[in-house]
Each structure stands twice: as structure tokens, then as C-alpha cells.
Motif scaffolding. Structure first.
Motif, PDB file in Angstrom:
ATOM      1  N   LYS A   1       0.832  -1.207   0.000  1.00  0.00           N
ATOM      2  CA  LYS A   1       0.000   0.000   0.000  1.00  0.00           C
ATOM      3  C   LYS A   1       0.869   1.260   0.000  1.00  0.00           C
ATOM      4  O   LYS A   1       0.520   2.262  -0.626  1.00  0.00           O
ATOM      5  N   ASP A   2       2.003   1.206   0.698  1.00  0.00           N
ATOM      6  CA  ASP A   2       2.905   2.364   0.748  1.00  0.00           C
ATOM      7  C   ASP A   2       3.519   2.677  -0.615  1.00  0.00           C
ATOM      8  O   ASP A   2       3.902   3.811  -0.889  1.00  0.00           O
ATOM      9  N   LEU A   3       3.632   1.678  -1.468  1.00  0.00           N
ATOM     10  CA  LEU A   3       4.213   1.892  -2.804  1.00  0.00           C
ATOM     11  C   LEU A   3       3.455   2.955  -3.596  1.00  0.00           C
ATOM     12  O   LEU A   3       4.046   3.754  -4.301  1.00  0.00           O
ATOM     13  N   GLU A   4       2.144   2.942  -3.468  1.00  0.00           N
ATOM     14  CA  GLU A   4       1.324   3.874  -4.234  1.00  0.00           C
ATOM     15  C   GLU A   4       1.633   5.316  -3.840  1.00  0.00           C
ATOM     16  O   GLU A   4       1.662   6.208  -4.681  1.00  0.00           O
ATOM     17  N   LYS A   5       1.906   5.549  -2.559  1.00  0.00           N
ATOM     18  CA  LYS A   5       2.215   6.890  -2.074  1.00  0.00           C
ATOM     19  C   LYS A   5       3.600   7.341  -2.518  1.00  0.00           C
ATOM     20  O   LYS A   5       3.856   8.527  -2.659  1.00  0.00           O
TER      21      LYS A   5
END
Length: 173
Positions: free
Chosen positions: A85-89
């Protein structure tokens, strides 16, 4: 494939894996209950049924160890969901070396190097990427380390960073 779609697929895959692990835990808990019932049927531990009790105790311990292992796997999967999920940010960028890093780090490096004569060297390690920049006139060096975000397939659409000459790239698996 777009990064957002890939992230959604990865999260769904991990969630299915977690659900399967929970089902296995329930199966092992049911097996423990069955063994406990058999142990009760044997009666109190005495000299003549000692071996049966020990066998049942060992079986219960084995199931409990498997349950603990599965719970540990679930924790790892939950951390993986957070990382994905952090990848998208972070808006990752793929380097010519194939490493995937956060674009903010590349921007930071380019600000330091703008208007100067520099060559850039990448050395890839198991846990990250060392980026070294060398002034071609004076020979002075600077470097910083970037930790790998995740293993992202080559089929995922990411911006590609191709500035600088790649002098060194050693990949350790």
C-alpha cells in the motif's frame, strides 16, 4: 499493467493467502480438540496407558507448533500488505539497473548534481542500492543508500530513470 492495478492484485492475493492460513489454523485447532477427546477417553495417566498419553501430548504439541508458525506467516503477510500500500504513495521509479526506488530520492540526487559534471555509479545489494556520484573533473565522490521498496515485475508501468552512466551494478540474490 498500471501500478495501481498491480497493487490491488497484490493486496487481494495476500488477503486470500491470509484467509487460507486462517482456515488451516482452524483445522489444526479442531485436530487438537479431537486428540484431547481421545486422551480423555483413555482416562487418567497410569503406568499402563502412559505411552498413549505421551503420544497424544506430542501430537498436541506438534499441532500447536504448526498453529504458531501459521500465525507468524499471517503477521508477515499483514506487513506485506502495508508495504504494498505504501508503494502507491511513494511513486517508485525503475532504474536502468532494474532496481526500483522512490522518485523523491532521485529528485534529491539530481538537485545536488545539477549543472555539474558527474557520473553516477549504482551498486545493488540484497537490501538496497548504493548510489555514488563522482565529479569527473575533480574526482570527488558522494553517495547515499536507497533501500529497495519491493520486487516489482518488469511488466508494471513505472517511470524509468536513465540519466548518468552506469559504471557498476552487481546484483546479489
Amino acid at each position: 499493467m498500471k501500478l495501481k492495478k498491480w497493487i490491488a492484485q497484490e493486496i487481494k492475493y495476500i488477503e486470500v493467502n491470509i484467509a487460507n492460513l486462517k482456515i488451516k489454523i482452524e483445522d489444526y485447532q479442531a485436530a487438537i480438540k479431537n486428540v484431547q477427546l481421545k486422551k480423555r477417553e483413555v482416562g487418567r495417566k497410569k503406568a499402563d496407558n502412559r505411552e498413549q498419553h505421551e503420544r497424544y501430548d506430542n501430537e498436541i504439541a506438534m499441532y500447536q507448533a504448526r498453529i504458531e508458525s501459521l500465525k507468524s506467516n499471517i503477521s508477515v503477510c499483514k506487513r506485506s500488505i502495508t508495504n504494498v500500500k505504501d508503494l502507491e504513495k511513494m511513486k517508485p521509479v525503475r532504474l536502468k539497473t532494474g532496481a526500483v526506488i522512490n522518485s523523491k530520492i532521485i529528485d534529491e540526487m539530481l538537485k545536488k548534481l545539477s549543472g555539474k559534471e558527474w557520473s553516477i555509479e549504482y551498486t545493488q545489494y540484497q537490501d538496497g542500492l548504493q548510489i555514488t556520484y563522482v565529479n569527473t573533473r575533480t574526482g570527488s565522490k558522494g553517495s547515499f543508500k536507497v533501500y529497495l521498496i519491493a520486487v516489482i515485475s518488469d511488466t508494471i508501468d513505472l517511470p524509468i530513470f536513465e540519466k548518468g552512466d552506469v559504471k557498476e551494478c552487481s546484483i546479489h540474490s
